[in-house]
Write an enzyme that holds these catalytic residues in place. Structure first.
Site, PDB file in Angstrom:
ATOM      1  N   GLU A 177       0.815  -1.219   0.000  1.00 44.17           N
ATOM      2  CA  GLU A 177       0.000   0.000   0.000  1.00 44.17           C
ATOM      3  C   GLU A 177       0.846   1.265   0.000  1.00 44.17           C
ATOM      4  O   GLU A 177       0.367   2.355   0.303  1.00 44.17           O
ATOM      5  CB  GLU A 177      -0.938  -0.026   1.210  1.00 44.17           C
ATOM      6  CG  GLU A 177      -1.877  -1.213   1.230  1.00 44.17           C
ATOM      7  CD  GLU A 177      -3.116  -1.038   0.348  1.00 44.17           C
ATOM      8  OE1 GLU A 177      -3.698   0.054   0.360  1.00 44.17           O
ATOM      9  OE2 GLU A 177      -3.504  -2.005  -0.344  1.00 44.17           O
ATOM     10  N   ARG A 217      -3.869  -5.112   4.742  1.00 44.16           N
ATOM     11  CA  ARG A 217      -3.572  -4.862   3.331  1.00 44.16           C
ATOM     12  C   ARG A 217      -2.085  -4.972   2.995  1.00 44.16           C
ATOM     13  O   ARG A 217      -1.728  -5.138   1.826  1.00 44.16           O
ATOM     14  CB  ARG A 217      -4.078  -3.473   2.934  1.00 44.16           C
ATOM     15  CG  ARG A 217      -5.568  -3.270   3.193  1.00 44.16           C
ATOM     16  CD  ARG A 217      -6.030  -1.929   2.637  1.00 44.16           C
ATOM     17  NE  ARG A 217      -7.393  -1.601   3.014  1.00 44.16           N
ATOM     18  CZ  ARG A 217      -8.055  -0.535   2.572  1.00 44.16           C
ATOM     19  NH1 ARG A 217      -7.458   0.289   1.729  1.00 44.16           N
ATOM     20  NH2 ARG A 217      -9.287  -0.288   2.965  1.00 44.16           N
ATOM     21  N   HIS A 253      -4.625   1.594   7.348  1.00 43.36           N
ATOM     22  CA  HIS A 253      -3.226   1.881   7.034  1.00 43.36           C
ATOM     23  C   HIS A 253      -2.531   2.388   8.290  1.00 43.36           C
ATOM     24  O   HIS A 253      -3.164   2.985   9.163  1.00 43.36           O
ATOM     25  CB  HIS A 253      -3.097   2.973   5.952  1.00 43.36           C
ATOM     26  CG  HIS A 253      -3.506   2.545   4.587  1.00 43.36           C
ATOM     27  ND1 HIS A 253      -4.230   3.359   3.733  1.00 43.36           N
ATOM     28  CD2 HIS A 253      -3.295   1.399   3.902  1.00 43.36           C
ATOM     29  CE1 HIS A 253      -4.447   2.717   2.589  1.00 43.36           C
ATOM     30  NE2 HIS A 253      -3.882   1.535   2.669  1.00 43.36           N
ATOM     31  N   CYS A 372      -2.815  11.606   3.486  1.00 45.14           N
ATOM     32  CA  CYS A 372      -3.134  10.728   2.351  1.00 45.14           C
ATOM     33  C   CYS A 372      -2.869  11.420   1.019  1.00 45.14           C
ATOM     34  O   CYS A 372      -2.623  10.765   0.015  1.00 45.14           O
ATOM     35  CB  CYS A 372      -4.608  10.310   2.399  1.00 45.14           C
ATOM     36  SG  CYS A 372      -4.992   9.011   3.582  1.00 45.14           S
TER      37      CYS A 372
END
Length: 449
Positions: A177, A217, A253, A372
């Site tokens: 990721e 993830r 995350h 982000c």
């Protein structure tokens, strides 16, 4: 390599013309909460540009990365859908609305997921290394890596200074990721640092702890592969596992629960699994100068409030004065517990001396905060000179980008609008013009056809 003239740039992702709320990321609580609401693409893009402008005004060097082409018709045709573009979109809207939503996702705006970046001070060959994230966990994001690679190569085009890798294999064993699970700690940006890779699970050892409700993830094996590709020394790398329980609380995350900058790691009490051993290794590899481990207790800020406000999806910025400031979404200011903590934080004697609040509500509602929206790239003067200068932000480019958004973006976008063939035409026209503004080349498949 001189450290004095090395700066860390924030390359922010431009919000794309198809910005919409499809709720495509289970495990991302904000994304799910706002699913199927009407989105405001123009406002979202302008908010992102305004944040870039504010940071540039604070003395933080800024660059910009263009969005992905959406709707992603190339992938739909690879799945066997045929016909003219117009009929294809209309048929999907009627029969496969979920697939159409995925093909229209503007999630590339969250550039922290674009790639992992290692600066030249850390790498064996003395180049800046980029590996696009494969984002295998979510279909709508797994469509991004190839074009992301094109964009990065168009931005950082000089092979003497920049090394570009293919994204890792498209398999959950190597789920990657990008920078959302990667933090670099250093004394200053031009000196060798310690790269902290955070993973959610072991791919090949299922006996190890893993979340039960939501997917992890990022795998350890993906982190190790990126470190190998980038030529990182074992003495400059630390691997830590994200707390499986906190993933199950909606922390998809690491950058939702921890953020670092230079000699500061700012994190929630519940962020990491076996944190004491990890922090001991971090400090040992960092060297004699003490790291500032700023732990936020659950008693002061709950995980729920941290996720709701994205307290840790903030940017910690080193100002030209040498002091650090936090770039936080206004949601942090509006939450009593989080605001109380941040007010206290700036008095604790750490390098963080101030907080700047920014309105990025369009991004927040879709599940991404200020951190982000940016990819961090530390560069020295020679590397900076080798970057595509048209992707760097100055007054002229700010004005051009604002005018470009005003010209091409819709004020509102709902679920039914995604099947509108005019949206495809508008989006392609906008992106084609943007590649000319940024002089980045034909990075999109529709330009290469």
């Amino acid at each position: 390599m001189g450290s004095v003239n090395t700066q860390e740039f924030n390359f922010d992702g431009l919000v794309g013309p198809t910005h919409n709320y499809a709720g495509l990321s289970p495990g991302n609580l904000l994304s799910s909460k706002h699913a199927r609401m009407v989105a405001h693409p123009k406002a979202a893009a302008l908010q992102g540009i305004a944040k870039m402008r504010h940071l540039a005004d604070l003395g933080i060097p800024q660059g910009v990365l263009p969005p992905q082409p959406r709707p992603a018709l190339r992938f739909l045709r690879e799945l066997g859908f045929a016909g003219e573009d117009v009929s294809l979109l209309q048929a999907l809207g009627e029969n496969e609305p979920g697939l159409l939503s995925a093909a229209c996702s503007a999630s590339s705006m969250w550039t922290a997921n674009a790639a992992t970046v290692s600066p030249s001070a850390d790498t064996a060959d003395g180049r800046v290394h980029f590996t696009p994230a494969n984002l295998t966990n979510k279909f709508h994001r797994s469509l991004e890596p190839q074009v992301t690679g094109n964009i990065l190569r168009g931005t950082f085009a000089n092979e003497k200074h920049f090394a570009h890798h293919q994204h890792l294999p498209d398999n959950e064993h190597f789920g990657d990721e990008g920078a959302a699970n990667h933090t670099r700690l250093c004394r200053n940006y031009g000196q060798a640092g310690v790269e902290l890779f955070v993973y959610g699970r072991h791919a090949f050892d299922t006996s190890k702890p893993a979340p039960k409700k939501y997917p992890a993830r990022q795998t350890l094996e993906a982190c190790q592969a990126v470190a190998r590709l980038h030529g990182l020394d074992d003495d400059g790398v630390v691997y830590m596992q994200q707390n499986p329980d906190v993933i199950d609380q909606g922390v998809f995350h690491n950058d939702v629960i921890a953020v670092g900058n230079q000699n500061v790691l700012f994190f929630h009490e519940q962020a990491f699994y076996q944190k004491d051993a990890g922090f001991k290794e971090l400090q040992a590899k960092f060297g004699s100068e003490p790291l500032h481990f700023i732990e936020v207790p659950t008693a002061e800020v709950s995980v729920q409030d941290a996720v709701k406000t994205y307290l840790f999806n903030t940017q910690i910025i080193t100002l030209p004065s040498g002091d650090m400031t936090i770039i936080a979404p206004t949601e942090c200011e509006e939450n009593e517990a989080v605001k109380r903590y941040l007010d206290k934080l700036v008095t604790l004697g750490t390098p963080i001396k101030s907080v700047n609040y920014f309105d990025v509500k369009q991004s927040m509602s879709n599940g991404g905060g200020p951190a982000c929206l940016r990819l961090r790239v530390a560069m020295n003067d020679q590397e900076l000179a080798a970057v595509n200068q048209n992707t760097l932000i100055n007054d002229t480019q700010f004005a051009r980008l604002n005018a470009w958004v005003d010209k091409h973006y819709r004020d509102e976008l709902g679920e039914d609008d995604l099947r509108d063939p005019q949206l495809l035409i508008e989006s392609r026209t906008a992106l084609d013009e943007l590649t000319q503004i940024l002089k980045i080349g034909s990075v999109y498949p529709f330009q290469q056809a």
